[in-house]
Design a protein around this motif. Structure first.
Motif, PDB file in Angstrom:
ATOM      1  N   UNK B 132      42.821  35.926  35.753  1.00 28.77           N
ATOM      2  CA  UNK B 132      42.016  36.668  34.782  1.00 28.77           C
ATOM      3  C   UNK B 132      42.249  38.170  34.760  1.00 28.77           C
ATOM      4  N   UNK B 134      45.033  39.671  34.697  1.00 32.58           N
ATOM      5  CA  UNK B 134      46.139  39.959  33.789  1.00 32.58           C
ATOM      6  C   UNK B 134      45.924  39.314  32.412  1.00 32.58           C
ATOM      7  N   UNK B 136      42.895  37.841  31.295  1.00 32.94           N
ATOM      8  CA  UNK B 136      41.483  37.829  30.900  1.00 32.94           C
ATOM      9  C   UNK B 136      40.818  36.474  31.171  1.00 32.94           C
ATOM     10  N   UNK B 266      29.938  39.412  42.393  1.00 34.16           N
ATOM     11  CA  UNK B 266      30.574  40.072  41.254  1.00 34.16           C
ATOM     12  C   UNK B 266      30.296  41.563  41.345  1.00 34.16           C
ATOM     13  N   UNK B 267      31.342  42.350  41.504  1.00 29.09           N
ATOM     14  CA  UNK B 267      31.163  43.794  41.696  1.00 29.09           C
ATOM     15  C   UNK B 267      32.172  44.555  40.835  1.00 29.09           C
ATOM     16  N   UNK B 268      31.941  45.852  40.616  1.00 22.55           N
ATOM     17  CA  UNK B 268      32.957  46.647  39.923  1.00 22.55           C
ATOM     18  C   UNK B 268      34.298  46.470  40.632  1.00 22.55           C
ATOM     19  N   UNK B 269      35.392  46.373  39.870  1.00 24.13           N
ATOM     20  CA  UNK B 269      36.685  46.005  40.448  1.00 24.13           C
ATOM     21  C   UNK B 269      37.087  46.821  41.668  1.00 24.13           C
ATOM     22  N   UNK B 270      36.834  48.138  41.628  1.00 25.25           N
ATOM     23  CA  UNK B 270      37.302  48.987  42.733  1.00 25.25           C
ATOM     24  C   UNK B 270      36.551  48.717  44.031  1.00 25.25           C
ATOM     25  N   UNK B 291      39.488  42.812  39.757  1.00 29.34           N
ATOM     26  CA  UNK B 291      38.513  42.156  38.878  1.00 29.34           C
ATOM     27  C   UNK B 291      37.100  42.279  39.450  1.00 29.34           C
ATOM     28  N   UNK B 292      36.993  42.134  40.774  1.00 29.46           N
ATOM     29  CA  UNK B 292      35.672  42.171  41.397  1.00 29.46           C
ATOM     30  C   UNK B 292      34.990  40.823  41.415  1.00 29.46           C
ATOM     31  N   UNK B 293      35.813  39.767  41.371  1.00 30.68           N
ATOM     32  CA  UNK B 293      35.293  38.388  41.362  1.00 30.68           C
ATOM     33  C   UNK B 293      35.591  37.809  42.749  1.00 30.68           C
TER      34      UNK B 293
END
Ligand code: FAD
Lengths: 474, 366
Positions: B132, B134, B136, B266-270, B291-293
């Motif tokens: 996801x 790359x 989505x 689930x968090x902000x990607x960084x 992604x933060x998944x």
């Protein structure tokens, strides 16, 4: 208090326009349909927007949001009167380069966002041809696409969150940087809703890294068929180029006369292809595309050697609409989509329709995703021509739908294509959409009579036991 | 026992692994689905929609009266490789679909290790592929849906083309909606071509992947971090050369971790690495960098309140994907309610007025 004094008190005199000439300027977008603005307001903050929504609600006056007014379907035209809410002052950009996102004011111009992100090595993927003028708010509202939609998707795929003012005047933040916010994806529904569900004040967008390398090719073909077949074979070879744009001969000539970019005016069709990625990959993809093109009869295969050369090739494509101006004072276009495998067939049909109505029609389109832009050039002052233009347009749309296509790929429905919605959906489908609108906007405050044809809310199921229209179920 | 009329009981079926209920049905057409739902709405019966049963632990649903198995609604209606579109019944198994698509070098970009899960199940639970970052999420693949609303309307929205803005975007709204707007009976998905080459490179840590602009995935598990690459042969060998580390041909996708308790962080990607650092001891995880998944599994619920507090403090979520019955007393499966919950309720009421389809699955107990 009157509506005007309410607005002035809240926003300040300088942010409310009421002079007839000023109102006239804001009464139309880039389509042919003009409305009549009652007032034009320039809110300076989300709180201002919320206040305007409350005031409008109290006075029973509709609100039409307006970004840059480059919309092509009368979406931003106040055709029912009302307050035109211009988002110009909502122009903040906050980039979070670590997370590759940005909170962007609705009034920010699309290209300005990418320019601001560039020093961080980032860009905003949706790139409508109008990107030097259109706003993020307009992009979100229309779910706009661009040349690079083929590989990265439309605006909706890049909107992670929204700050929206809904009909009750509340400012709500939906979504966020973390993926998969729990619950229904309400922000996803607001994207593409054309200002009919609420006013977007800010958007949290995804930014993509600028690709390390790029190759841009221009191929000329002896027939439209050969160009379209090339597009299909490129994709069948496992490539999704960043862009695959096609211009027919009439369009190429029009652009060349205007730009003098050295476009191949003798070719029946010109294909612009762009591949991005790591250097090794783009070289091999570019040569593969060249080979596929030649095998289909491409005469010349140009690969842009410098950034200036590349910019020139793109300018040819992105100037197509501008070039129309020297052909005729007015143009009319649809943006129906067809399954790509039907492109050859539909192109023939479109030319045939235009010939039958004795109209000048040119084609420039996103071939990779089958999104057509048949442009009819005409002079509206010529008696009877407008009628022929509309009839031809309707036949073109009907033909696209008949081969399994869709009414609009990126421009939206607005007012202009509203009544054609019945060609695409059943009464039950439209009723479901009308219910959505009602939930968000029960009194019809936002951009009334856009998107859905009148009478869409034709069934009132309410309680389950009511009579059901024939064929609805069982 | 509730009385079920013959046109409903004729749809009765056994469905492997499905939960117990007074009646289990396996409709064969959207019209069958409509008649079951209409009946259920009239009688106020709760319907659990059953795909592959791989994601049936979300929320806190009451026991169902009727189980609706989607197994007979899994036919491919059309697949035109040249158009990159596939129209398929929601009950189709992802594994079956992907194994057909690969024959034409295509993928639907649905979860890579799907087990028994179905297309409709993955959509409804909002489950996305590991690719996801790359390509989505699942949401972006949905071009058209046909849903059957709680009161039995068959509603189609979207279209069978890869790009479309005709009307409100109901298709994407079905991602993660757990059928609350209607049972998804068929969908048109946007396919993607599979490029000729792929490689899986083991690296020391996610930072090492920065030499590649847009890898297909950077996945971290308890004992390894791997970068997944695809493209032309030249592309892939150049990228893997630059990465260093052990490179293996092909894409060797891991399964999500398993255990009695499953979580989705689930968090902000960084903040992906930081989130991994916050996981209680002993948790197994599969994290998608960029992604933060983070998909995690544990043997108990120790420490989840702290983890949730941290995740929410950074704008993220901790969601219970599965937990043994009654084991997490008072711990909300979704966490703090999302903004606009009332709007969500009113939306659902227009589609499922008696709230019979998968009730209790969504945040706020909806
Ligand atoms: C030369 C030319 C080329 C174009 N090329 C493309 C193209 O390649 N791809 C493409 O998709 N489109 C294209 N368009 C169409 C148009 O540019 C896009 O639809 C664009 O996104 C509109 O942005 P705007 O700011 O001008 O919006 P406007 O025209 O001002 O408004 C468009 C719609 O959005 C609503 N709206 C605006 N702001 C908000 C807000 N903050 N909240 C809620 N609703 C809002 C309006 O009410 C209206 O319904 C082109 C247009 C022109 C004239």
């Amino acid at each position: 208090m009157t509506l005007l004094s309410d607005l002035r008190q809240t926003l300040g005199n300088e942010n409310v326009l009421e002079e007839p000439l000023e109102l006239y300027i804001y009464s139309k977008d880039a389509s042919l349909m003009r409305g009549e603005a009652t007032f034009v307001v320039f809110p300076q903050s989300a709180e201002h927007v919320a206040a305007v929504v409350q005031i409008a609600g109290r006075h029973g006056m509709p609100i039409v949001a307006r970004g840059a007014g480059t919309g092509l379907t009368a979406g931003a035209s106040p055709t029912e009167g009302g307050i035109v809410l211009a988002t110009t002052a909502l122009n903040s950009i906050e980039i979070d380069s670590d997370n590759r996102t940005a909170w962007v004011g609705a009034g920010v111009i699309n290209l300005d966002l990418s320019k601001t992100a560039a020093p961080f090595g980032l860009h905003f993927a949706p790139d409508p041809s109008s990107q030097s003028a259109c706003t993020i708010g307009g992009n979100v509202a229309n779910n706009s696409g661009g040349a690079h939609t083929l590989s990265e998707g439309s605006t909706t795929s890049h909107v992670l969150g929204l700050e929206v003012v809904f009909a009750d005047g509340e400012i709500v933040v939906l979504g966020g940087q973390a993926p998969d916010a729990p619950g229904l994806d309400v922000k996803g529904l607001v994207v593409g809703s054309e200002g009919t569900l609420g006013i977007v004040t800010r958007a949290l967008v995804r930014l993509l890294p600028i690709e390390p390398d790029v190759r841009t090719l221009l191929l000329d073909f002896p027939t439209v068929e050969a160009a379209v077949t090339t597009v299909s074979e490129i994709i069948a070879a496992g490539m999704i180029p960043a862009a695959l744009e096609l211009m027919d001969q009439r369009m190429t000539i029009a652009v060349e006369n205007w730009l003098h970019a050295g476009l191949p005016v003798d070719a029946a069709a010109v294909l612009l292809a762009e591949v991005v990625g790591e250097r090794e990959g783009v070289d091999s993809q570019a040569s593969q595309i060249g080979e596929i093109g030649r095998a289909n009869g491409a005469g010349d295969v140009q690969i842009a050697k410098t950034e200036e050369h590349r910019a020139l090739l793109w300018k040819g494509r992105k100037s197509a609409f501008g070039a129309m101006a020297q052909l005729a004072p007015d143009y009319y276009l649809h943006d129906a989509v067809v399954p790509r495998t039907k492109l050859v067939e539909i192109m023939r049909t479109i030319y045939e329709i235009a010939d039958r109505y004795e109209l000048t029609l040119l084609n420039v389109f996103h071939a990779g995703d089958g999104n057509l832009h048949p442009l009819i050039a005409f002079d509206a002052s010529e008696p009877g021509v407008a009628d022929r233009v509309h009839k031809a347009g309707e036949e073109i749309v009907a033909a696209c739908l008949k081969v399994g296509g869709a009414l609009s790929g990126e421009h939206g429905i607005g007012l202009e294509k509203r009544d054609l919605m019945r060609m695409a959906f059943t009464e039950i489908d439209l009723d479901a959409q009308a219910r959505l609108k009602e939930v968000f906007d029960p009194t019809g405050l936002f951009n009334p009579r856009k998107v859905l044809p009148d009478g869409s809310r034709c069934f009132d199921f309410g309680g389950v036991r009511r009579e059901v229209p024939e064929g609805a179920w069982i | 026992m509730t009385y079920h009329p013959p046109h409903i009981t004729r749809l009765a079926a056994e469905s492997e692994g499905a939960p117990d209920a007074e009646l289990t049905v396996a409709p064969k057409s959207p019209r069958d689905v409509a008649s079951v739902l209409h009946h259920a709405t009239e009688k106020g019966l709760k319907v659990q929609v059953w795909g592959g049963g791989t994601r049936s632990g979300y929320g806190s649903p009451p026991p169902p009266d009727i189980v609706m198995s989607m197994e007979r609604l899994g036919e491919i209606e059309s697949w035109v490789p040249g158009d990159l579109t596939l129209v398929v019944g929601a009950g189709a198994r992802i594994a079956d679909i992907e194994s057909k698509l690969v024959g034409e070098n295509q993928t639907a970009v649905l979860p890579e290790v799907p087990g028994r899960s179905t297309v409709g199940g993955a959509i409804s639970a909002g489950a996305s592929a590991l690719r996801r970052g790359r390509l989505y999420g699942t949401r972006e693949r949905i071009l058209e849906t046909t849903i059957v609303t709680g009161d039995g309307r068959i509603v189609r929205s979207g279209g069978r083309v890869v790009k479309n803005v005709t009307g409100y975007d109901l298709p994407k709204l079905s991602a993660g909606a757990f059928g609350s707007l209607g049972v998804v009976v068929s969908v048109c998905l946007k396919l993607w071509p599979l490029p000729p080459a792929g490689a899986t490179v083991t690296v020391d840590g996610p930072d090492q992947a920065s030499s590649v602009a847009r890898p297909l995935a950077i996945l971290e598990e308890n004992d390894s971090t791997r970068v997944f690459l695809w493209g032309t042969d030249e592309d892939v060998s150049a990228m893997s050369g630059r990465l260093g580390g052990d490179s293996a041909d092909g894409l060797d996708w891991p399964a999500d971790p398993s255990g009695p308790y499953l979580w989705s962080v689930r968090v902000p990607p960084a903040l992906t690495s930081q989130a991994i650092g916050q996981l209680p001891n002993g948790w197994r995880y599969l994290a998608i960098h960029g992604v933060g998944d983070i998909r995690a599994a544990s043997d108990d619920g120790e420490g989840v309140s702290d983890l949730r507090a941290w995740a929410e403090s950074v704008g993220g979520h901790l969601v219970v994907v599965k937990a043994p019955t009654d084991s997490l007393d008072g711990f909300d499966p979704w966490g703090s309610p999302p903004a606009g919950l009332d709007l969500q309720r009113r939306l659902i009421a227009e589609f499922d007025p008696a709230r019979i389809i998968n009730p209790g699955r969504l945040p706020g107990g909806i």
